[in-house]
Design a protein around this motif. Structure first.
Motif, PDB file in Angstrom:
ATOM      1  N   LYS A  78      -6.447   9.640  11.180  1.00 39.33           N
ATOM      2  CA  LYS A  78      -5.080   9.258  10.819  1.00 39.33           C
ATOM      3  C   LYS A  78      -5.128   8.122   9.812  1.00 39.33           C
ATOM      4  CE  LYS A  78      -4.984   6.368  14.971  1.00 39.33           C
ATOM      5  NZ  LYS A  78      -4.341   6.128  16.270  1.00 39.33           N
ATOM      6  N   ASP A  79      -4.061   7.982   9.019  1.00 38.41           N
ATOM      7  CA  ASP A  79      -4.020   6.855   8.096  1.00 38.41           C
ATOM      8  C   ASP A  79      -3.083   5.780   8.631  1.00 38.41           C
ATOM      9  OD1 ASP A  79      -1.344   7.448   7.379  1.00 38.41           O
ATOM     10  OD2 ASP A  79      -1.994   8.754   5.758  1.00 38.41           O
ATOM     11  N   PHE A  80      -3.064   4.642   7.971  1.00 38.03           N
ATOM     12  CA  PHE A  80      -2.347   3.483   8.486  1.00 38.03           C
ATOM     13  C   PHE A  80      -0.842   3.714   8.606  1.00 38.03           C
ATOM     14  CE2 PHE A  80      -0.005  -0.484   7.671  1.00 38.03           C
ATOM     15  CZ  PHE A  80      -0.414  -1.220   8.772  1.00 38.03           C
ATOM     16  N   LEU A  81      -0.224   4.183   7.540  1.00 36.40           N
ATOM     17  CA  LEU A  81       1.229   4.355   7.567  1.00 36.40           C
ATOM     18  C   LEU A  81       1.641   5.445   8.559  1.00 36.40           C
ATOM     19  CD1 LEU A  81       2.085   3.953   3.770  1.00 36.40           C
ATOM     20  CD2 LEU A  81       2.267   2.267   5.603  1.00 36.40           C
ATOM     21  N   GLU A  82       0.826   6.471   8.682  1.00 34.90           N
ATOM     22  CA  GLU A  82       1.084   7.527   9.676  1.00 34.90           C
ATOM     23  C   GLU A  82       1.018   6.943  11.085  1.00 34.90           C
ATOM     24  OE1 GLU A  82      -1.079  11.579  11.397  1.00 34.90           O
ATOM     25  OE2 GLU A  82      -1.840  10.602   9.588  1.00 34.90           O
ATOM     26  N   MET A  83       0.032   6.089  11.324  1.00 31.66           N
ATOM     27  CA  MET A  83      -0.132   5.453  12.624  1.00 31.66           C
ATOM     28  C   MET A  83       1.098   4.611  12.973  1.00 31.66           C
ATOM     29  SD  MET A  83      -3.052   2.637  13.674  1.00 31.66           S
ATOM     30  CE  MET A  83      -2.212   1.344  12.728  1.00 31.66           C
ATOM     31  N   VAL A  84       1.586   3.847  11.997  1.00 30.35           N
ATOM     32  CA  VAL A  84       2.760   3.000  12.214  1.00 30.35           C
ATOM     33  C   VAL A  84       4.004   3.844  12.491  1.00 30.35           C
ATOM     34  CG1 VAL A  84       4.334   1.350  11.120  1.00 30.35           C
ATOM     35  CG2 VAL A  84       1.859   1.093  10.823  1.00 30.35           C
ATOM     36  N   GLU A  85       4.174   4.915  11.731  1.00 25.70           N
ATOM     37  CA  GLU A  85       5.365   5.757  11.899  1.00 25.70           C
ATOM     38  C   GLU A  85       5.385   6.428  13.271  1.00 25.70           C
ATOM     39  OE1 GLU A  85       7.880   9.241   9.549  1.00 25.70           O
ATOM     40  OE2 GLU A  85       6.026   8.453   8.680  1.00 25.70           O
ATOM     41  N   VAL A  86       4.238   6.896  13.731  1.00 29.05           N
ATOM     42  CA  VAL A  86       4.158   7.550  15.039  1.00 29.05           C
ATOM     43  C   VAL A  86       4.431   6.537  16.154  1.00 29.05           C
ATOM     44  CG1 VAL A  86       2.606   8.668  16.681  1.00 29.05           C
ATOM     45  CG2 VAL A  86       2.621   9.389  14.284  1.00 29.05           C
ATOM     46  N   LYS A  88       5.975   3.686  15.746  1.00 29.58           N
ATOM     47  CA  LYS A  88       7.254   3.027  15.456  1.00 29.58           C
ATOM     48  C   LYS A  88       7.161   1.510  15.586  1.00 29.58           C
ATOM     49  CE  LYS A  88      10.071   7.035  16.749  1.00 29.58           C
ATOM     50  NZ  LYS A  88       9.990   7.551  15.384  1.00 29.58           N
ATOM     51  N   LYS A  89       5.983   1.010  15.345  1.00 31.37           N
ATOM     52  CA  LYS A  89       5.749  -0.427  15.344  1.00 31.37           C
ATOM     53  C   LYS A  89       4.603  -0.749  14.391  1.00 31.37           C
ATOM     54  CE  LYS A  89       7.184  -1.942  19.973  1.00 31.37           C
ATOM     55  NZ  LYS A  89       6.718  -2.612  21.217  1.00 31.37           N
ATOM     56  N   TRP A  90       4.692  -1.911  13.767  1.00 25.88           N
ATOM     57  CA  TRP A  90       3.591  -2.406  12.944  1.00 25.88           C
ATOM     58  C   TRP A  90       2.583  -3.113  13.858  1.00 25.88           C
ATOM     59  CZ3 TRP A  90       3.672  -1.079   7.862  1.00 25.88           C
ATOM     60  CH2 TRP A  90       4.906  -0.680   7.327  1.00 25.88           C
ATOM     61  N   PRO A  91       1.326  -3.164  13.458  1.00 26.81           N
ATOM     62  CA  PRO A  91       0.356  -3.949  14.232  1.00 26.81           C
ATOM     63  C   PRO A  91       0.754  -5.427  14.197  1.00 26.81           C
ATOM     64  CG  PRO A  91      -0.750  -2.458  12.709  1.00 26.81           C
ATOM     65  CD  PRO A  91       0.697  -2.460  12.328  1.00 26.81           C
ATOM     66  N   TYR A 221       6.091   0.705   2.209  1.00 25.22           N
ATOM     67  CA  TYR A 221       6.138  -0.207   3.354  1.00 25.22           C
ATOM     68  C   TYR A 221       7.582  -0.615   3.651  1.00 25.22           C
ATOM     69  CZ  TYR A 221       1.100  -1.153   3.936  1.00 25.22           C
ATOM     70  OH  TYR A 221      -0.238  -1.050   4.218  1.00 25.22           O
ATOM     71  N   VAL A 222       8.319  -0.969   2.609  1.00 23.75           N
ATOM     72  CA  VAL A 222       9.706  -1.394   2.768  1.00 23.75           C
ATOM     73  C   VAL A 222      10.543  -0.264   3.364  1.00 23.75           C
ATOM     74  CG1 VAL A 222      11.814  -2.032   1.516  1.00 23.75           C
ATOM     75  CG2 VAL A 222       9.629  -3.136   0.942  1.00 23.75           C
ATOM     76  N   ASP A 223      10.354   0.949   2.843  1.00 21.70           N
ATOM     77  CA  ASP A 223      11.111   2.108   3.338  1.00 21.70           C
ATOM     78  C   ASP A 223      10.748   2.426   4.789  1.00 21.70           C
ATOM     79  OD1 ASP A 223      12.337   2.325   0.898  1.00 21.70           O
ATOM     80  OD2 ASP A 223      11.105   3.996   0.179  1.00 21.70           O
ATOM     81  N   LEU A 224       9.468   2.261   5.139  1.00 26.71           N
ATOM     82  CA  LEU A 224       9.030   2.561   6.502  1.00 26.71           C
ATOM     83  C   LEU A 224       9.602   1.545   7.496  1.00 26.71           C
ATOM     84  CD1 LEU A 224       7.451   4.377   8.362  1.00 26.71           C
ATOM     85  CD2 LEU A 224       5.373   3.090   7.825  1.00 26.71           C
ATOM     86  N   GLU A 225       9.703   0.296   7.084  1.00 29.74           N
ATOM     87  CA  GLU A 225      10.344  -0.702   7.948  1.00 29.74           C
ATOM     88  C   GLU A 225      11.761  -0.256   8.323  1.00 29.74           C
ATOM     89  OE1 GLU A 225       8.677  -5.221   7.276  1.00 29.74           O
ATOM     90  OE2 GLU A 225      10.397  -4.554   6.083  1.00 29.74           O
TER      91      GLU A 225
END
Length: 251
Positions: A78-86, A88-91, A221-225
């Protein structure tokens, strides 16, 4: 010259394989330069954990330019942004899933497989972590037996974690690189540290530099937030958007 602990001298003599985790940052670069003078060449293996699109452009080329060994590149499924989206939280500093899942996990998997292929049983996991980086890191043990990754049964495997440049200052790290006739990665012209382009541990200056260099990634990143309703940073006890934290509007 690094003062080699007696435990390390013994492991070298016992034929241990020294796995050097190389991010392309100054600490990894200095660590490798020092280890080349301490550990026999045939006992060194260089590994880079590929972070995909969130990695600084050109970092792998930089590693290969200043590395005499083959650079083994590992990557999580998995990649970083995919991990965050799944998730639903940033590290966060307290829960650095990015480090465990995208770096440490793939690197340790490689070490286990490589030891097996070599018919070797002793691994030294070398990391460029320094005490001067933070109060938390200063409390780490620069040399320890890794019980979790070691096996004592039909299959034998002994794994040690070693922080060779633990006691070096930032100034000394750059001096090691210069003494080796090398240059640090280009992003250090403005950056204080090097990890992901937009690292949760990065200072505002580093994040601004990332936004200047990679505006398209910054917008992701901004859009994912906004999409997950969770921000990367806090201002006091209140969440703050990446745009407000950095002071640059995404385009």
């Amino acid at each position: 010259m690094l003062e080699v602990p007696k435990e390390i001298k013994g492991l070298i003599k016992d034929g241990a394989i020294f796995y050097v985790s190389h991010s392309g940052g100054k600490d990894s670069q200095a660590m490798y330069s020092i280890l080349r003078k301490v550990v026999p060449s045939e006992q060194i293996v260089v590994i880079h954990a590929d972070l995909g699109e969130v990695e600084w452009e050109g970092v792998q080329e930089h590693i290969k330019e200043y590395t005499e060994h083959e650079v083994w590149v590992v990557k999580a499924k998995k990649d970083f942004l995919e991990m965050v989206e799944v998730r639903k939280k940033w590290p966060s500093a307290a829960y650095r899933q990015c480090t465990s899942d995208l770096k440490r996990g793939p690197i340790m998997k490689f070490i286990r497989n490589d030891l097996k292929k070599r018919g070797a049983t002793i691994a030294v996991n070398c990391m460029g972590i320094r005490a001067a980086e933070s109060a938390a890191r200063s409390k780490k043990d620069p040399f320890r037996f890794n019980k979790r990754e070691s096996v004592n049964g039909r299959v034998q495997r002994s794994v040690y974690d070693w922080l060779p440049i633990f006691d070096l200052s930032t100034k000394e790290v750059f001096q090691v690189i210069e003494a080796a006739g090398q240059k640090p990665f280009w992003a250090y012209k403005k950056n204080e540290r090097l990890s992901c382009v937009f690292c949760i541990m990065g200072c505002v200056n580093d994040l601004r530099h990332g936004a200047e260099q990679r505006p398209e990634l910054y917008k992701k990143y901004v859009d994912l937030e906004k999409k997950i309703g969770h921000t990367m940073f806090m201002k006091g006890r209140e969440p703050i958007s990446l745009e407000d934290y950095v002071g640059i509007k995404a385009i």
